[in-house]
Write an enzyme that holds these catalytic residues in place. Sequence first.
Site, PDB file in Angstrom:
ATOM      1  N   HIS A 171      -9.078   4.917  -2.543  1.00 15.88           N
ATOM      2  CA  HIS A 171      -8.441   4.946  -1.213  1.00 15.88           C
ATOM      3  C   HIS A 171      -9.333   5.756  -0.277  1.00 15.88           C
ATOM      4  CE1 HIS A 171      -4.207   3.509  -1.930  1.00 15.88           C
ATOM      5  NE2 HIS A 171      -4.751   3.439  -3.136  1.00 15.88           N
ATOM      6  N   GLU A 205      -1.378   6.003  -9.177  1.00 13.05           N
ATOM      7  CA  GLU A 205      -2.321   7.004  -8.649  1.00 13.05           C
ATOM      8  C   GLU A 205      -2.187   8.315  -9.407  1.00 13.05           C
ATOM      9  OE1 GLU A 205      -2.958   7.263  -4.392  1.00 13.05           O
ATOM     10  OE2 GLU A 205      -3.327   9.421  -4.482  1.00 13.05           O
ATOM     11  N   ASP A 233       0.853  -1.195   0.000  1.00 18.72           N
ATOM     12  CA  ASP A 233       0.000   0.000   0.000  1.00 18.72           C
ATOM     13  C   ASP A 233       0.892   1.250   0.000  1.00 18.72           C
ATOM     14  OD1 ASP A 233      -2.402   1.396   0.178  1.00 18.72           O
ATOM     15  OD2 ASP A 233      -2.467   1.314   2.374  1.00 18.72           O
ATOM     16  N   HIS A 234       0.664   2.145  -0.926  1.00 18.66           N
ATOM     17  CA  HIS A 234       1.413   3.417  -0.989  1.00 18.66           C
ATOM     18  C   HIS A 234       2.927   3.242  -1.048  1.00 18.66           C
ATOM     19  CE1 HIS A 234      -2.115   5.952  -0.568  1.00 18.66           C
ATOM     20  NE2 HIS A 234      -2.539   5.142   0.388  1.00 18.66           N
ATOM     21  N   ASN A 261     -10.263   0.662  -0.446  1.00 19.52           N
ATOM     22  CA  ASN A 261      -9.317   0.574   0.680  1.00 19.52           C
ATOM     23  C   ASN A 261      -9.952   1.062   1.974  1.00 19.52           C
ATOM     24  OD1 ASN A 261      -7.573   0.046  -1.415  1.00 19.52           O
ATOM     25  ND2 ASN A 261      -6.012   1.504  -0.769  1.00 19.52           N
ATOM     26  N   ASP A 285      -9.143   1.132   6.201  1.00 21.66           N
ATOM     27  CA  ASP A 285      -8.241   0.883   7.323  1.00 21.66           C
ATOM     28  C   ASP A 285      -8.768   1.562   8.590  1.00 21.66           C
ATOM     29  OD1 ASP A 285      -6.108   0.209   8.906  1.00 21.66           O
ATOM     30  OD2 ASP A 285      -4.687   1.581   7.986  1.00 21.66           O
ATOM     31  N   ASP A 289       2.889   4.981  -5.607  1.00 21.46           N
ATOM     32  CA  ASP A 289       2.150   6.226  -5.427  1.00 21.46           C
ATOM     33  C   ASP A 289       3.042   7.404  -5.806  1.00 21.46           C
ATOM     34  OD1 ASP A 289       0.725   8.391  -4.660  1.00 21.46           O
ATOM     35  OD2 ASP A 289       0.375   7.747  -2.592  1.00 21.46           O
TER      36      ASP A 289
HETATM   37  O1  G3H Z   1      -3.320   4.859   3.573  1.00 24.77           O
HETATM   38  C1  G3H Z   1      -2.930   4.658   4.713  1.00 24.77           C
HETATM   39  C2  G3H Z   1      -3.291   3.394   5.412  1.00 24.77           C
HETATM   40  O2  G3H Z   1      -4.388   3.598   6.273  1.00 24.77           O
HETATM   41  C3  G3H Z   1      -2.098   2.848   6.138  1.00 24.77           C
HETATM   42  O3  G3H Z   1      -1.816   3.662   7.231  1.00 24.77           O
HETATM   43  O4  G3H Z   1       0.548   4.298   6.907  1.00 24.77           O
HETATM   44  O5  G3H Z   1      -0.521   4.419   9.156  1.00 24.77           O
HETATM   45  O6  G3H Z   1      -0.005   2.184   8.116  1.00 24.77           O
HETATM   46  P1  G3H Z   1      -0.347   3.631   7.893  1.00 24.77           P
HETATM   47  P1  13P Z   2      -9.047   5.049   5.341  1.00 21.97           P
HETATM   48  O1  13P Z   2      -8.142   5.865   6.214  1.00 21.97           O
HETATM   49  O2  13P Z   2     -10.226   5.861   4.915  1.00 21.97           O
HETATM   50  O3  13P Z   2      -9.457   3.793   5.990  1.00 21.97           O
HETATM   51  O4  13P Z   2      -8.241   4.680   3.998  1.00 21.97           O
HETATM   52  C1  13P Z   2      -7.324   3.616   3.986  1.00 21.97           C
HETATM   53  C2  13P Z   2      -6.477   3.596   2.755  1.00 21.97           C
HETATM   54  O5  13P Z   2      -6.724   4.282   1.781  1.00 21.97           O
HETATM   55  C3  13P Z   2      -5.322   2.692   2.740  1.00 21.97           C
HETATM   56  O6  13P Z   2      -4.546   2.859   1.596  1.00 21.97           O
HETATM   57 ZN    ZN Z   3      -4.548   4.862   0.814  1.00 21.87          ZN
END
Ligand code: G3H
Ligand code: 13P
Ligand code: ZN
Length: 331
Positions: free
Chosen positions: A233, A146, A94-95, A276, A278, A116
């Site tokens: 996302h 992206e 992710d990212h 997505n 989280d 990204d």
């Molecule tokens: O896009 C962000 C996701 O929620 C992951 O969050 O970078 O704090 O692990 P994080």
């Molecule tokens: P949220 O913070 O809205 O859950 O998005 C998560 C996300 O985009 C992870 O890449």
């Molecule tokens: Zn994201």
Amino acid sequence: MAVSYKDLGLVNTKELFAKAVAGGYAIPAYNFNNLEQLQAILQACVETKSPVILQVSAGARKYANATLLRNMAKGATEYVKELGYDIPVVLHLDHGDTFELCKECIDSGFSSVMIDGSHHSYEENIALTKKVVEYAHAHGVSVEGELGVLAGVEDDVVAEKSTYTRPEEVEDFVKRTGVDSLAISIGTSHGAHKFTPAQCTTNAEGKLVPPPLKFEILEEIEKRIPGFPIVLHGSSSVPQEEVDTINKYGGALKAAVGIPEEQLRKAAKSAVCKINIDSDGRLAMTAAVRKVFVESPGEFDPRKFLGPARDALKKLYMHKNINVLGSANKA
Ligand code: G3H
Ligand code: 13P
Ligand code: ZN
């Protein structure tokens, strides 16, 4: 020694996305940082018979240790079979923000990566994304790019304001990079505080209602790249009951507003084939842990507070698959 995702029983996103676009649903992409999150995601997706994308962020790799995390994910397909129903599992970065990070993940068994480049100039984004695509495709790995910038926090990068995706750029970007899917910016953002109360209206029940997603931009994008897999996302809905539970048990979350689930349901019926989530999971786990601590202050066995957090997460993700993404029974 390099490890291929194929040897781990994982799949890339190609076939899953084609089916999701044609079938009018979206595959859940849930982040995990620890065992309980991984268990909850897999249990929820097996019980709802949904394909799943397990997401690992750079922050997760820092927190949990990249080696431990990917070895946990390597057990995912075996665990799924043990649970009794063999769903397709994607392991996705992710990212990802550099070619080197994407390469490291591809070489260690990820079946999909996001590069990204949205914070770079358009031409730099294309050059970086293309470089990742060339390496990834040589290994059968899918790539998400992206275009447009989401407001909120993306790992260590904080974007103050969102810049919506420019539909006039998508065809050129997709053609020149060779990406397999495209994350777009149409009004979603990361985190639990997506909108300020000043940006919302208040409905008859006194609930804050955020401005709608820019579906007109999504439609314009779909016209220019028909059937191409689109990713959203920042798609947490920030359920008010989770916020209320957190605050009832000593938390202090103010003005947390997310994307209404009906809007995500509508998006999932279009070419949006990966959503997505989280933050909603973080809220559900926090609410469950806070409840245990307040109701049972003598408790000090981590299983007694992480267990309820895991169960709350599983319940939430089953709901998402069935009622929001439409991915239940699609595995
Ligand atoms: O896009 C962000 C996701 O929620 C992951 O969050 O970078 O704090 O692990 P994080
Ligand atoms: P949220 O913070 O809205 O859950 O998005 C998560 C996300 O985009 C992870 O890449
Ligand atoms: Zn994201």
